[in-house]
Write a protein that holds these residues in place. Sequence first.
Motif, short mmCIF file in Angstrom:
data_model
loop_
_atom_site.label_atom_id
_atom_site.label_comp_id
_atom_site.label_asym_id
_atom_site.label_seq_id
_atom_site.Cartn_x
_atom_site.Cartn_y
_atom_site.Cartn_z
N THR A 71 0.79 -1.13 -0.06
CA THR A 71 -0.01 0.21 0.02
C THR A 71 0.94 1.11 0.06
O THR A 71 1.97 1.06 0.06
N LYS A 72 0.15 2.45 0.01
CA LYS A 72 0.89 3.69 0.24
C LYS A 72 0.87 4.25 1.70
O LYS A 72 1.44 5.37 1.63
N LEU A 73 0.58 3.38 2.64
CA LEU A 73 0.69 3.82 4.08
C LEU A 73 1.95 4.34 4.33
O LEU A 73 2.11 5.37 5.31
N ALA A 74 3.08 3.84 3.81
CA ALA A 74 4.34 4.39 4.13
C ALA A 74 4.46 5.82 3.87
O ALA A 74 5.74 6.36 4.27
N ASP A 75 3.69 6.21 2.78
CA ASP A 75 4.07 7.63 2.40
C ASP A 75 3.31 8.75 3.44
O ASP A 75 3.42 10.07 3.14
N ALA A 105 -2.96 -3.31 -5.32
CA ALA A 105 -1.73 -2.41 -5.81
C ALA A 105 -1.97 -1.04 -5.60
O ALA A 105 -3.13 -0.56 -4.97
N VAL A 106 -0.79 -0.27 -5.99
CA VAL A 106 -0.74 1.20 -5.68
C VAL A 106 -0.87 1.71 -7.13
O VAL A 106 -0.24 1.40 -8.01
N GLU A 128 -0.58 -6.22 -13.37
CA GLU A 128 -1.11 -7.30 -12.97
C GLU A 128 -2.57 -7.20 -12.55
O GLU A 128 -3.13 -8.28 -12.38
N ILE A 129 -3.09 -5.84 -12.43
CA ILE A 129 -4.30 -5.94 -11.98
C ILE A 129 -5.25 -5.14 -13.05
O ILE A 129 -6.45 -5.02 -12.98
N SER A 130 -4.57 -4.54 -13.95
CA SER A 130 -5.33 -3.55 -14.98
C SER A 130 -6.77 -4.37 -15.68
O SER A 130 -7.83 -4.12 -16.31
N HIS A 131 -6.44 -5.82 -15.81
CA HIS A 131 -7.49 -6.32 -16.67
C HIS A 131 -8.61 -6.73 -15.88
O HIS A 131 -9.81 -7.33 -16.41
N TYR A 132 -8.61 -6.31 -14.39
CA TYR A 132 -9.94 -6.55 -13.76
C TYR A 132 -10.72 -5.08 -13.75
O TYR A 132 -11.78 -5.25 -13.36
N ILE A 133 -10.20 -4.10 -14.30
CA ILE A 133 -10.92 -2.93 -14.37
C ILE A 133 -11.68 -2.87 -15.83
O ILE A 133 -11.39 -2.93 -16.72
N ASN A 180 -4.05 4.15 -3.08
CA ASN A 180 -4.38 2.54 -2.84
C ASN A 180 -5.44 2.32 -3.89
O ASN A 180 -6.68 2.90 -4.08
N LEU A 181 -5.45 0.72 -4.57
CA LEU A 181 -6.59 0.45 -5.53
C LEU A 181 -6.97 -0.96 -4.86
O LEU A 181 -6.12 -1.93 -4.59
#
Length: 215
Positions: A71-75, A105-106, A128-133, A180-181
Amino acid sequence: MFTGIIEAVGNIQKINPKSGDFELVVDVNSLDMSDVKLGDSIAVNGVCLTVTQFSKTSFNADVSAETIRCTKLADLTSGSKVNLEKACRPDSRLGGHIVSGHVDAVGRVESVLANANATDYWISAPDEISHYIAEKGSITVDGISLTVNQVEQNQFRLTIIPHTTEQTNILDWVVGAKVNLEVDVIARYLERLMTAKPKSEGVTMELLAKSGFLK
């Protein structure tokens, strides 16, 4: 489980390092904490976190190394605005869509464009996740349930109305910002069902007869 309807925008009070991971202390602002208990789940920018301490105005949650990686929580820094949603109840309205709070994914904000009274955001997603959208499908971005209005390769367009902007941290979505996605969980299960190797040949006349459906 969550719905992607943001209940409040909080602020990060403190970030306490803890041997490779960290603890967040979140000021909840207007989030109602009257029914919160230790161990409850609260989504922070779409990430399901467990409440380890709480008061009427804040809560603490540990963030594991795995969550930091995905995630982007570290930011986040002290003062960062975060979208907050308590886990939904069985009797609550599903105003958004089914959200697990497990970030896939971020993504990255690629452009921000005015569209009448609304604003268009183009966001890129990892391959790796774009095909789910899917166009007119649902996606969770920083914990917000949103409708995808257009898809081009690994980018998708969101049209955000003023009300959504006012109730969330979307004003922080500037070009280059990370988000975060979480894709629609139904798409993931459908893919698994379609691609998993079957354990049998499926429904046959013999199976129906054996199971008492045929005489």
